[in-house]
Design an enzyme around this catalytic site. Structure first.
Site, mmCIF file in Angstrom:
data_model
loop_
_atom_site.group_PDB
_atom_site.id
_atom_site.type_symbol
_atom_site.label_atom_id
_atom_site.label_comp_id
_atom_site.label_asym_id
_atom_site.label_seq_id
_atom_site.Cartn_x
_atom_site.Cartn_y
_atom_site.Cartn_z
ATOM 1 N N ASP A 1 27.692 40.058 37.687
ATOM 2 C CA ASP A 1 26.259 39.835 37.901
ATOM 3 C C ASP A 1 25.594 41.092 38.446
ATOM 4 O OD1 ASP A 1 25.854 37.050 37.176
ATOM 5 O OD2 ASP A 1 27.125 36.569 38.885
ATOM 6 N N ASP B 1 27.072 46.232 42.458
ATOM 7 C CA ASP B 1 25.666 46.207 42.870
ATOM 8 C C ASP B 1 25.422 45.522 44.210
ATOM 9 O OD1 ASP B 1 26.183 43.514 42.018
ATOM 10 O OD2 ASP B 1 24.025 43.235 41.774
ATOM 11 N N ASP C 1 32.173 44.664 38.578
ATOM 12 C CA ASP C 1 31.430 43.471 38.954
ATOM 13 C C ASP C 1 30.757 42.927 37.683
ATOM 14 O OD1 ASP C 1 30.033 41.628 40.703
ATOM 15 O OD2 ASP C 1 28.274 42.897 40.403
ATOM 16 N N LYS D 1 37.133 41.645 47.737
ATOM 17 C CA LYS D 1 37.496 42.170 46.425
ATOM 18 C C LYS D 1 38.484 43.322 46.559
ATOM 19 C CE LYS D 1 33.187 41.227 43.842
ATOM 20 N NZ LYS D 1 32.154 41.878 43.018
ATOM 21 N N ASP E 1 30.897 44.427 46.891
ATOM 22 C CA ASP E 1 31.598 45.506 46.198
ATOM 23 C C ASP E 1 31.986 46.651 47.134
ATOM 24 O OD1 ASP E 1 31.401 44.428 43.492
ATOM 25 O OD2 ASP E 1 29.252 44.783 43.707
#
Length: 227
Positions: free
Chosen positions: A10, A175, A8, A152, A179
């Site tokens: 951000d 995070d 990831d 994802k 995810d």
């Protein structure tokens, strides 16, 4: 062996202020395995990051709505339903919240992202009324209105296959709730200390350190383990 990575951006490769941590440019350019940047951001952002790192551009954008590997772009999400939800949200007085320029959505192809200042209760109400094909995902940086068929994890399956790998070969770091689908497929998964509850519950390991501090620890440990 050095494992491939699904990272990831951000909250994972950044500082607490949202800037790309300079250690990204120390640790990732020479990583001797594929690195997939899997983000909720629009397609140009992870492509640019890979480009400036001097890495092959292998990316998952828009929470799985767009994937790019081996020079081919795959549009995996249908934008019609998310856009209809946001239009209905606007008709009921809601605001997307990015101002007139809205560079957040300008290049977005499969979903719509709204500012965290947007009316979340109203947005979720409108999305629920549209049926089960659309969901709202809170990444901690925006509310993403997207197809429920997009994730994802599903995009990683496609990317891994194109690379002649299995998702289980990858190590993932992230995070956010976006995810979780990646964590479910990869061989190892790590949530940085600033991760939300969904990511923390889904990860194999919750790190002691936040943001790039935690990610850097994982990368260094993986390299040491491979030596």
């Amino acid at each position: 062996m050095i494992p491939p990575l699904a990272l990831d951006i951000d909250g994972t490769l950044t500082t607490s202020s949202g800037r790309i941590d300079p250690r990204v440019f120390e640790l990732l350019p020479e990583w001797d395995a594929p690195v997939v940047f899997a983000t909720g951001k629009a397609f140009p952002y992870p492509v640019a990051l890979a480009h400036f790192l001097g890495r092959e551009e292998v990316v998952i954008a828009e929470n799985g709505g767009v994937a790019y590997v081996d020079g081919e772009t795959a549009i995996l999400g249908d934008p019609a339903a998310p856009r209809a939800v946001v239009e209905a949200f606007r008709e009921r007085g809601g605001e997307v919240g990015w101002g007139d320029g809205d560079t957040v959505n300008r290049w977005r192809e499969t979903e719509v992202a709204l500012s965290l200042d947007a009316d979340e209760v109203l947005l979720r109400e409108v999305a629920a009324a549209a049926g089960g094909d659309v969901e709202v995902v809170d990444t901690g940086y925006a509310y993403h209105v997207k197809s429920t068929d997009v994730s994802k994890g599903k995009a990683l399956e496609r990317v891994a296959d194109a690379l002649d790998l299995s998702p289980a070969d990858f190590v993932a770091v992230g995070d956010s709730e976006n995810d979780v689908s990646t964590f479910a497929l990869t061989g190892e998964s790590y949530a940085v200390a600033n991760a939300d509850a969904a990511a923390r519950d889904a990860a194999d390991v919750v790190l002691d350190d936040a943001y790039m501090d935690g990610t850097a620890d994982v990368l260094k440990a993986l390299r040491e383990r491979a030596e």
